[in-house]
Design an enzyme around this catalytic site. Sequence first.
Site, PDB file in Angstrom:
ATOM      1  N   ILE A  32     -11.596   5.110  -4.132  1.00  0.00           N
ATOM      2  CA  ILE A  32     -10.794   4.819  -2.937  1.00  0.00           C
ATOM      3  C   ILE A  32      -9.316   4.937  -3.277  1.00  0.00           C
ATOM      4  CG2 ILE A  32     -10.280   3.093  -1.156  1.00  0.00           C
ATOM      5  CD1 ILE A  32     -13.076   1.892  -1.744  1.00  0.00           C
ATOM      6  N   CYS A  33      -8.603   5.725  -2.458  1.00  0.00           N
ATOM      7  CA  CYS A  33      -7.164   5.941  -2.604  1.00  0.00           C
ATOM      8  C   CYS A  33      -6.838   6.408  -4.029  1.00  0.00           C
ATOM      9  CB  CYS A  33      -6.405   4.669  -2.200  1.00  0.00           C
ATOM     10  SG  CYS A  33      -4.623   4.920  -2.149  1.00  0.00           S
ATOM     11  N   GLN A  34      -6.016   5.678  -4.747  1.00  0.00           N
ATOM     12  CA  GLN A  34      -5.683   6.085  -6.117  1.00  0.00           C
ATOM     13  C   GLN A  34      -6.953   6.088  -6.988  1.00  0.00           C
ATOM     14  OE1 GLN A  34      -3.464   3.267  -8.473  1.00  0.00           O
ATOM     15  NE2 GLN A  34      -2.169   4.864  -9.334  1.00  0.00           N
ATOM     16  N   GLY A  59      -9.671   7.112  -5.974  1.00  0.00           N
ATOM     17  CA  GLY A  59     -10.245   8.427  -5.686  1.00  0.00           C
ATOM     18  C   GLY A  59      -9.617   9.497  -6.554  1.00  0.00           C
TER      19      GLY A  59
END
Lengths: 348, 251
Positions: A143-145, A147
């Site tokens: 998720i986000c960073q 990811g």
Amino acid sequence: MPAFKPSNKNQWQDDFALLLERFKTFDEQPDLSVGDSQKTLIHQENKLRLFRYSARQVKQKKTPVLIVYALVNRPYITDLDQDRSLVLRLLEMGYPVYLLDWGYPDSSDSLTDLNDYINGQLYRCVQQVKRLNQIKKIDLLGICQGGVFSLCYSALHRSDIRKLVTLVTPVDFHTKDNPLSLWTQHIEPTALINTTGNIAGDTVSLLFKTLKPYQLNRDNYRQIEHLNKNKRALEHFLRMEKWLRDNPDLAGQAAVEFMHSFYQQNKLHKGQLSLADQAVTLANIQCPVLNLYAKLDHIVPPSSSQALAQHINPELYQEHALEGGHIGAFTSLKTQKKLTSLLVNWLS
Amino acid sequence: MTNNAKTSFETIFEQFQSIVDNTIPEQYKPLLAHLNEQGLFYQQFIQSLNNKEADLSSFWALPNSWGDNGPAAEHTNDWFKLFFALNASSANSEPPSIDTAWSLFNQPTQQTVESLKALQRAFVDINQLHTELGQLALQRFEKLQQAVDGEPTEAQSCKHWLQAGEETFKKVTQTEPYLDAQKRLFEALKQLKTQQQAFATQLSQQLGLPSQQTIDDLKNALHQLRTEFAQYKEHTEATIHRFEQRLKKRH
């Protein structure tokens, strides 16, 4: 000044007085507990902790899912409460779920770099999950960073990953509609480092809020009438507030490296990134990739996420848009059903 | 924002504090205080609209949007606070004057003075741009209000406040002068930090304290040790696992 139609009563003040009443009596007080789903600590290394969530009474899937959240904010947002829990939805579908918690870095962690996080800590967590499940490949959900880290990991350790899901993950950091990127071009990240050698969590939070200062600092608190009518809504609101205020410091070295390599030089997208002298080439990812982005994401604009399509073999790649913003995409009750359905269909 | 309004809202804030202090559990207090502060901001805004005040531009003053320190405070320095919070463990709400900052240094070098001046220039430029932002947002707000059929309601006005603010903020903060001032601010901060470090090194030598370099070396050694231990542990666990698998196969 244009004409203005004043209201006869001060609605906000009445609502707030009612709200305070609720907090005075014990029975009425909202529950602020977060990340409460039952879990076991299976691996610990310095500040990092790896958890395994307790399985539900449903038929279990074979391949476990490891959730990798960003270094910014806390990963319990994936298990905020019973209603808004990506973790619980996956458990209900029979997936063994693991969560990596990077912890709260202190001054002794200021030299931790991206290689330590990706090829060190994340690598060891993946090996732990593999061993515990007697399996050669696992599924990674970043998720986000987190990811971004998962993409790097999948490119470097291809034999470890069966399927990869990236959620609200930036890939091209230089798309036109990215204010965070525009700002960070002009920021010398080392100037953000404080006396501990890290970047203060509050500073990072402030920078994110600066992307929409009036909405995030003021408007989100303007209407509170609904909080009095629905205890669950109040509890959710307060839990989100708690999460928003829970900002770990960022290890200085890794934070500066991330800002330089990703935000300023866009190395991942340009194919110029390397970690410990190993080139990180997204085209090397050989597992199926599901890329989920949020239509109203002001931190990671859809175009930034969608750039992943340029790197992955089209036969292995799928992308879907989710309603809502950066966090709402996986916490909102409205999007959760679609998100769960996409994840389950794709992981199965 | 008028002084009368400020006094009245400060009274409300004090009343709120007293209720909260006496009857509400600790864990809810910061959240409620923040909520209360935001509510008071909107009440002040509505009251100023009711009073038909001519200059509402301060309601878009960016520092007011950061605030956590009370309902009616004029946080003109909070933007600066952000930058100084980066550099110090406790943030100073006042921008340090050159004189104050000099006191941090025994014998300020010419470089330090230049860096402080550059920092102040950038800060003044950014503040100027923020003031312009408030005025531009007010103009946009007035247009939005005028576009409404009939008299805009409170809810509509608040919506227009938000729209005017966000649109103008986006526009102003992406202009060259803003980005340039921001860049200069960070450059000056970085230079100042380098000079602070040089000063700290000099001071630690004089006082016989460990230098920053010594501390960094220790941190580095600890980091290496942690990494090596984690790698060793992983290697051991992987080896044991492999043996266990082989044993299982044999039996």
